[in-house]
Write an enzyme that holds these catalytic residues in place. Structure first.
Site, PDB file in Angstrom:
ATOM      1  N   HIS A   1     -50.546  20.582  -1.569  1.00 57.75           N
ATOM      2  CA  HIS A   1     -49.933  19.188  -1.421  1.00 57.75           C
ATOM      3  C   HIS A   1     -50.661  18.129  -2.778  1.00 57.75           C
ATOM      4  O   HIS A   1     -51.670  18.940  -3.578  1.00 57.75           O
ATOM      5  CB  HIS A   1     -50.549  18.403  -0.057  1.00 57.75           C
ATOM      6  CG  HIS A   1     -52.083  18.542   0.021  1.00 57.75           C
ATOM      7  ND1 HIS A   1     -52.796  17.575  -0.721  1.00 57.75           N
ATOM      8  CD2 HIS A   1     -52.850  19.311   0.544  1.00 57.75           C
ATOM      9  CE1 HIS A   1     -54.443  17.635  -0.459  1.00 57.75           C
ATOM     10  NE2 HIS A   1     -54.319  18.980   0.297  1.00 57.75           N
TER      11      HIS A   1
ATOM     12  N   SER B   1     -47.098  17.234  -7.346  1.00 59.31           N
ATOM     13  CA  SER B   1     -48.104  16.371  -8.062  1.00 59.31           C
ATOM     14  C   SER B   1     -49.416  16.866  -8.318  1.00 59.31           C
ATOM     15  O   SER B   1     -49.519  17.890  -9.357  1.00 59.31           O
ATOM     16  CB  SER B   1     -48.382  14.954  -7.047  1.00 59.31           C
ATOM     17  OG  SER B   1     -48.656  14.030  -7.665  1.00 59.31           O
TER      18      SER B   1
END
Length: 310
Positions: free
Chosen positions: A69, A137
């Site tokens: 994540h 990201s």
């Protein structure tokens, strides 16, 4: 007829009561349902004395996808895409230190090299031999660094709107975060939530007002620590991007991006393509910074198409 009416309306009444009286429990129910739909369960492993919560789903006999994540995210960032992956892959998505339910020790180092080293220790603790690694990201930056630091320890690399490289154009985030007086990715208060969501996703969903305190509780509770971590990695991205090291990536690589990404500009795709020999790229025209949340089915299709050719 009375029993039928009770069966129909009782769940609706219960959900309504939860919405008004226990919104946190309603969000927990939604999270549980998402995991159930994706076939994932929460587990934990201790790595270097630290408990790592993670989600796991799919058949362990099938190819392994390690999902990482991004900043201010957690393991459930992958719960919406999980239903489209667990039929064909064994997936694992951890909470990184500093995020989710992992340890939030302010004394830890949160630079990308340190987080990458910890992720490798997590993979080793679970015996994950040469997984396919996908990151979004900040998680994509960690995945890229993993490919550079441990080139023989992964089967392929999937970069989803990853940080850590510079493109030809500045993103909205870069333009706004010109100094450490303003952080576009940290909440000031609940009223600031709409601005933050609009920065991350192309078409922001409607979020009922009653759910907002529970939904953004962690973001507000850990706001100062998140701000500190953000500037550590933002300054590293500005001063030490990985553009000059991209040629060292030797594993098959997919570059997947949202055309409307305001956090990390889509011009980074060209830089990654030029640097990583033999890489494949795909730009999704209708999403922003988190394709696996905005269009999980479409994102999974691109990922699976790439992996099927390996």
């Amino acid at each position: 007829m009375r029993i039928l009416l009770i069966l129909i309306f009782a769940p609706l009444i219960a959900l309504t009561l939860m919405y008004f009286l226990f919104p946190g429990r309603l969000l927990a129910l939604g999270r549980w349902l998402l995991r159930k739909r994706g076939g994932t369960v929460q587990k934990s492993v201790t790595v270097d004395g630290r408990a790592w919560p993670y989600l796991e789903g799919g058949d362990p006999a099938k190819p392994l996808l390690l999902l990482v994540h991004g900043f201010s995210g957690d393991k459930d960032n992958w719960s919406m895409i999980a239903p489209y992956l667990t039929r064909d892959y064994h997936i694992i998505s951890p909470d990184l230190p500093g995020f989710g339910e992992n340890e939030r020790d302010p004394a830890l180092a949160y630079d990308i090299e340190a987080q990458t080293r910890r992720l490798k220790a997590f993979a080793d603790a679970l015996g994950l031999a040469r997984p396919h690694i996908a990151g979004n990201s900040m998680g994509g930056w960690i995945a890229l660094r993993y490919a550079l630091d441990y080139p023989d320890a992964l089967a392929s690399l999937i970069l989803i709107d990853n940080a850590g490289v510079l493109g030809a154009n500045e993103s909205d985030l870069q333009k706004q975060a010109v100094d450490e007086d303003y952080n576009p990715l940290v909440l000031k208060n609940l009223d600031d939530a709409d601005r933050l969501v609009a920065m991350v996703v192309h078409k922001p969903p409607f979020i009922p007002k009653r759910l907002r305190p529970a939904l953004y509780a962690d973001g507000l509770r850990y706001r100062d620590q998140l701000d500190t971590i953000f500037w550590i990695i933002a300054n590293e991205a500005r001063d030490h991007p990985l553009n000059d090291r991209l040629g060292e990536v030797k594993v098959p690589t997919l570059i997947l991006w949202g055309r409307h990404d305001r956090v990390i500009d889509v011009s980074c795709v060209a830089a990654l393509e030029a640097g990583i020999a033999g890489s494949t790229s795909h730009i999704m025209e209708h999403v922003g910074h988190v394709p696996m949340v905005e269009d999980p089915k479409g994102t999974a299709a691109v990922m699976k198409g790439f992996l099927a050719k390996l």
